[in-house]
Design a protein around this motif. Structure first.
Motif, PDB file in Angstrom:
ATOM      1  N   ASP A 229       0.819  -1.217   0.000  1.00 39.15           N
ATOM      2  CA  ASP A 229       0.000   0.000   0.000  1.00 39.15           C
ATOM      3  C   ASP A 229       0.854   1.268   0.000  1.00 39.15           C
ATOM      4  N   GLY A 230       2.180   1.111  -0.139  1.00 37.72           N
ATOM      5  CA  GLY A 230       3.061   2.261  -0.246  1.00 37.72           C
ATOM      6  C   GLY A 230       3.738   2.681   1.038  1.00 37.72           C
ATOM      7  N   VAL A 231       3.365   2.116   2.179  1.00 38.32           N
ATOM      8  CA  VAL A 231       4.001   2.459   3.444  1.00 38.32           C
ATOM      9  C   VAL A 231       5.456   1.990   3.424  1.00 38.32           C
ATOM     10  N   ASP A 260      -3.509   6.191   7.918  1.00 39.53           N
ATOM     11  CA  ASP A 260      -3.017   6.988   6.787  1.00 39.53           C
ATOM     12  C   ASP A 260      -1.589   7.452   7.065  1.00 39.53           C
ATOM     13  N   ILE A 261      -0.683   6.491   7.022  1.00 41.31           N
ATOM     14  CA  ILE A 261       0.716   6.840   7.268  1.00 41.31           C
ATOM     15  C   ILE A 261       1.541   6.531   6.017  1.00 41.31           C
ATOM     16  N   ALA A 262       2.615   7.295   5.837  1.00 43.83           N
ATOM     17  CA  ALA A 262       3.502   7.098   4.692  1.00 43.83           C
ATOM     18  C   ALA A 262       4.803   6.423   5.111  1.00 43.83           C
ATOM     19  N   ARG A 275       5.304   9.340   9.891  1.00 43.25           N
ATOM     20  CA  ARG A 275       4.932  10.447   9.018  1.00 43.25           C
ATOM     21  C   ARG A 275       3.648  10.084   8.284  1.00 43.25           C
ATOM     22  N   LEU A 276       2.670  11.008   8.349  1.00 41.90           N
ATOM     23  CA  LEU A 276       1.373  10.738   7.740  1.00 41.90           C
ATOM     24  C   LEU A 276       1.411  10.979   6.240  1.00 41.90           C
ATOM     25  N   THR A 277       0.450  10.377   5.546  1.00 42.73           N
ATOM     26  CA  THR A 277       0.264  10.690   4.127  1.00 42.73           C
ATOM     27  C   THR A 277      -0.353  12.085   4.023  1.00 42.73           C
ATOM     28  N   LYS A 278      -0.426  12.648   2.835  1.00 56.14           N
ATOM     29  CA  LYS A 278      -1.039  13.962   2.657  1.00 56.14           C
ATOM     30  C   LYS A 278      -2.497  13.935   3.112  1.00 56.14           C
ATOM     31  N   THR A 279      -3.189  12.865   2.744  1.00 55.28           N
ATOM     32  CA  THR A 279      -4.584  12.734   3.161  1.00 55.28           C
ATOM     33  C   THR A 279      -4.690  12.657   4.679  1.00 55.28           C
ATOM     34  N   GLY A 280      -3.823  11.876   5.269  1.00 55.59           N
ATOM     35  CA  GLY A 280      -3.830  11.740   6.718  1.00 55.59           C
ATOM     36  C   GLY A 280      -3.465  13.036   7.414  1.00 55.59           C
TER      37      GLY A 280
END
Length: 300
Positions: A229-231, A260-262, A275-280
């Motif tokens: 999922d990209g994490v 919603d984490i990156a 670090r959160l995603t932009k959405t998060g």
């Protein structure tokens, strides 16, 4: 036996015979007559045979020194019925017959006797797919080659190109289509030699193994684990197994990786940075803003 030596200073050139006694004119005449008689006693043809023997030995020496002995042996034995007339090959699947033959280096009419099987095996072993090889001579004229090939272990992505590697990190195929090889993926410089160890670490954590898309080698010092999922989980250089186990435990307890984490950064030994995603991040800011406005409303 008589001995004749030349006088060193003045006087008669041939002045002494055996024992160093003076030689008179009549004695010198008898001396040379005897020498001629001894030479005439040598059988006819002895000189010719000696010359032929000498020339033969000289030729053999020249061939050996010049490095042509194998060529002479090759030609002689090939003409005697020992030329390589057949090659039996077995065990190859990914390696073509033409590649094997080229590695063997069999010239037309080469002799089985003079053929160096050990050197041929070394050339076969240098082929990318070959793991083990046996090259045997079967007289009078057959060469038998048996090989086993390496098993693909993972895909290595490097500078936009995909390679097949085995479990030792050896590249066995270049520029492959990843869709045709459903294998674990590693990326980055220095990844192949460490791939088996890193993939074993991931496989030891069933809670995350199936979520992993690939592993990226960073600076040839540590790994990033990239999930489907990209994490990205940034593992430390030291004791990455313990760090990964802590992430798996947090995910099992409160669903860390489902948020919603990156990035989950574990490079520092005493803390975890998320670090959160932009959405998060946007959702978090909105939630904080609402909380702040409610707090102000309550105060008024």
């Amino acid at each position: 036996m008589r001995s004749v030596r030349r006088q060193s200073r003045g006087g008669n050139a041939w002045s002494q015979g055996a024992g160093g006694l003076p030689i008179g004119r009549s004695r010198r005449r008898r001396f040379f007559s005897a020498m001629i008689a001894e030479l005439e006693a040598v059988p006819r043809g002895t000189g010719t045979a000696g010359a032929v023997t000498f020339l033969g030995l000289t030729l053999v020496y020249a061939i050996a020194v010049g490095g042509h002995w194998s060529t002479v042996v090759d030609a002689a034995t090939a003409n005697s019925g020992f030329a390589i007339t057949a090659v039996k090959m077995s065990g190859q699947a990914e390696t073509s017959d033409s590649a094997l033959l080229a590695a063997l280096g069999i010239d037309p009419g080469v002799s089985l006797v003079a053929f160096d099987a050990a050197e041929a095996r070394d050339r076969v072993m240098a082929l990318p797919w070959i793991d083990t090889a046996s090259v045997q001579k079967l007289y009078p004229g057959t060469l038998s080659v048996t090989v086993t090939e390496r098993t693909p272990f993972a895909l290595w992505l490097n500078h936009g190109r995909y390679f097949l590697i085995d479990n030792t990190g050896r590249v066995i195929a270049e520029d492959v289509d990843p869709a045709e090889h459903p294998l674990p993926l590693v990326a980055g410089d220095g990844a192949p030699p460490k791939a088996r160890e890193a993939l074993a670490m991931v496989d030891s954590e069933p809670g995350i193994g199936k979520q992993v898309r690939g592993l990226v080698r960073i600076g040839d010092r540590r790994w990033d684990v990239v999930l489907k999922d990209g994490v990205v989980i940034r593992l430390p250089e030291k004791d990455p197994e313990t760090a990964l186990a802590s992430v798996v435990q947090l995910d099992a307890e409160n669903g860390l990786l489902k948020r919603d984490i990156a990035v989950v950064d574990l490079r520092l030994p005493d803390r975890m940075v998320v670090r959160l995603t932009k959405t998060g991040a946007d959702a978090r800011r909105e939630a904080l803003a609402k909380k702040t406005s409610k707090s102000k409303g309550a105060d008024t």
